[in-house]
Scaffold this motif. Structure first.
Motif, short mmCIF file in Angstrom:
data_model
loop_
_atom_site.label_atom_id
_atom_site.label_comp_id
_atom_site.label_asym_id
_atom_site.label_seq_id
_atom_site.Cartn_x
_atom_site.Cartn_y
_atom_site.Cartn_z
N LYS A 48 0.83 -1.21 0.00
CA LYS A 48 0.00 0.00 0.00
C LYS A 48 0.86 1.26 0.00
O LYS A 48 0.53 2.25 -0.64
CB LYS A 48 -0.96 -0.02 1.19
N LYS A 49 1.99 1.23 0.72
CA LYS A 49 2.90 2.37 0.70
C LYS A 49 3.52 2.55 -0.69
O LYS A 49 3.66 3.67 -1.18
CB LYS A 49 4.01 2.21 1.74
N ARG A 75 3.73 5.64 -5.83
CA ARG A 75 3.58 5.59 -7.29
C ARG A 75 2.43 6.47 -7.77
O ARG A 75 2.56 7.18 -8.76
CB ARG A 75 3.38 4.13 -7.73
N ARG A 76 1.30 6.43 -7.05
CA ARG A 76 0.15 7.26 -7.43
C ARG A 76 0.48 8.74 -7.32
O ARG A 76 0.08 9.55 -8.16
CB ARG A 76 -1.07 6.93 -6.57
N ILE A 77 1.20 9.12 -6.26
CA ILE A 77 1.55 10.53 -6.06
C ILE A 77 2.47 11.01 -7.17
O ILE A 77 2.30 12.12 -7.69
CB ILE A 77 2.19 10.72 -4.67
N LEU A 102 -12.14 6.72 3.39
CA LEU A 102 -11.79 7.55 2.24
C LEU A 102 -11.30 6.69 1.09
O LEU A 102 -10.71 5.62 1.31
CB LEU A 102 -10.69 8.54 2.63
N SER A 103 -11.47 7.17 -0.14
CA SER A 103 -10.90 6.47 -1.28
C SER A 103 -9.39 6.64 -1.25
O SER A 103 -8.87 7.59 -0.65
CB SER A 103 -11.44 7.05 -2.59
N PRO A 104 -8.63 5.73 -1.88
CA PRO A 104 -7.18 5.88 -1.91
C PRO A 104 -6.74 7.23 -2.47
O PRO A 104 -5.80 7.84 -1.96
CB PRO A 104 -6.72 4.73 -2.81
N ASP A 144 -8.43 10.16 -2.43
CA ASP A 144 -8.69 11.22 -1.46
C ASP A 144 -7.70 11.16 -0.31
O ASP A 144 -7.22 12.18 0.19
CB ASP A 144 -10.12 11.13 -0.92
N LYS A 145 -7.39 9.94 0.12
CA LYS A 145 -6.44 9.79 1.22
C LYS A 145 -5.06 10.29 0.81
O LYS A 145 -4.36 10.94 1.60
CB LYS A 145 -6.37 8.33 1.66
N ASP A 146 -4.64 10.00 -0.42
CA ASP A 146 -3.35 10.49 -0.91
C ASP A 146 -3.25 12.01 -0.79
O ASP A 146 -2.20 12.55 -0.45
CB ASP A 146 -3.13 10.10 -2.38
N LYS A 147 -4.35 12.69 -1.10
CA LYS A 147 -4.34 14.16 -1.09
C LYS A 147 -4.24 14.72 0.32
O LYS A 147 -3.70 15.81 0.54
CB LYS A 147 -5.62 14.69 -1.76
N LEU A 148 -4.79 13.99 1.30
CA LEU A 148 -4.94 14.53 2.64
C LEU A 148 -3.95 13.98 3.66
O LEU A 148 -3.62 14.67 4.63
CB LEU A 148 -6.37 14.24 3.15
N SER A 149 -3.50 12.76 3.46
CA SER A 149 -2.83 12.04 4.54
C SER A 149 -1.46 12.59 4.91
O SER A 149 -0.81 13.31 4.15
CB SER A 149 -2.69 10.56 4.17
N HIS A 150 -1.04 12.20 6.10
CA HIS A 150 0.28 12.55 6.61
C HIS A 150 1.38 12.04 5.69
O HIS A 150 2.35 12.73 5.41
CB HIS A 150 0.46 11.97 8.02
N ARG A 151 1.21 10.79 5.20
CA ARG A 151 2.24 10.24 4.31
C ARG A 151 2.23 10.96 2.97
O ARG A 151 3.28 11.25 2.40
CB ARG A 151 2.03 8.74 4.12
N GLY A 152 1.03 11.26 2.46
CA GLY A 152 0.95 12.01 1.22
C GLY A 152 1.61 13.37 1.34
O GLY A 152 2.32 13.82 0.45
N ARG A 153 1.39 14.04 2.49
CA ARG A 153 1.98 15.36 2.70
C ARG A 153 3.51 15.27 2.76
O ARG A 153 4.22 16.10 2.19
CB ARG A 153 1.43 15.97 4.00
#
Length: 202
Positions: free
Chosen positions: A11-12, A17-19, A173-175, A177-186
């Protein structure tokens, strides 16, 4: 250019990759620990997220020669004085037992009123590459701790964490949406300028 994400968590890997795709950063192939020869991995003994992430990235770069990204993340609960923190993955005593860790936190917060159930997901990400490149960044995602789990997306404490401004847990959350908001995404987004520089200089 190959970049090693020092993790076996699919998942990480998918998240990074998505980001990269979402931010239009091409020329980088993200591989995980399962894609490289095994090497000794030092235990996470540093008392800080920053120290653990940097140690993992240094080990991965030294062993493979690939630019290496590593993260250390967890949840800091206000009513528990910032714990579990770096102990999040082994809070119940067994490393990686998500269900037991989650239930222990819920039990510890059973009598805590709603207005004192604040907390934050924290992610520190480190990048280590050739020529002495070492970058450490930190992302935080504030929210509250629910009384009951909800949702099946994500892992760890996601089912009991309701982000600020949301009426669902991070596990609902969808993956994307989570990418946009999450601590790891940030945190990972803060690394993008440095990854872009590496990709352009390859």
């Amino acid at each position: 250019m190959k970049v090693l994400l020092a993790s076996r968590n699919a998942k990480k890997l998918g998240e990074l990759r998505r980001i990269l795709v979402a931010e239009g950063l091409s020329g980088i192939e993200v591989v995980g620990l399962a894609d490289v020869p095994e090497f000794p991995e030092a235990p996470e003994t540093d008392p800080t997220f920053e120290g653990n992430a940097l140690a993992k990235a240094r080990d991965a770069f030294a062993a493979t020669g690939l630019p290496a990204v590593a993260d250390d993340s967890g949840i800091e609960v206000d009513a528990l004085n910032g714990m579990p923190g770096v102990l999040s993955a082994r809070w119940s005593g067994a490393h990686g037992n998500d269900a037991a860790n989650l239930q222990l936190v819920l039990g510890q917060l059973r009598d805590v009123p709603d207005e004192r159930r604040g907390g934050a997901f924290v992610c520190t990400a480190a990048l280590v590459a050739a020529d002495g490149v070492e970058v450490v960044v930190r992302g935080e995602w504030r929210g509250t701790i629910r009384r009951e789990p909800a949702g099946t997306n994500g892992f760890g404490y996601d089912p009991i964490f309701q982000p600020e401004g949301q009426d669902v847990t991070s596990a609902e959350l969808s993956p994307e949406d989570k990418d946009k908001l999450s601590h790891r995404g940030r945190a990972l987004r803060l690394l993008l300028p440095h990854l872009r520089e590496l990709a352009q200089g390859r």
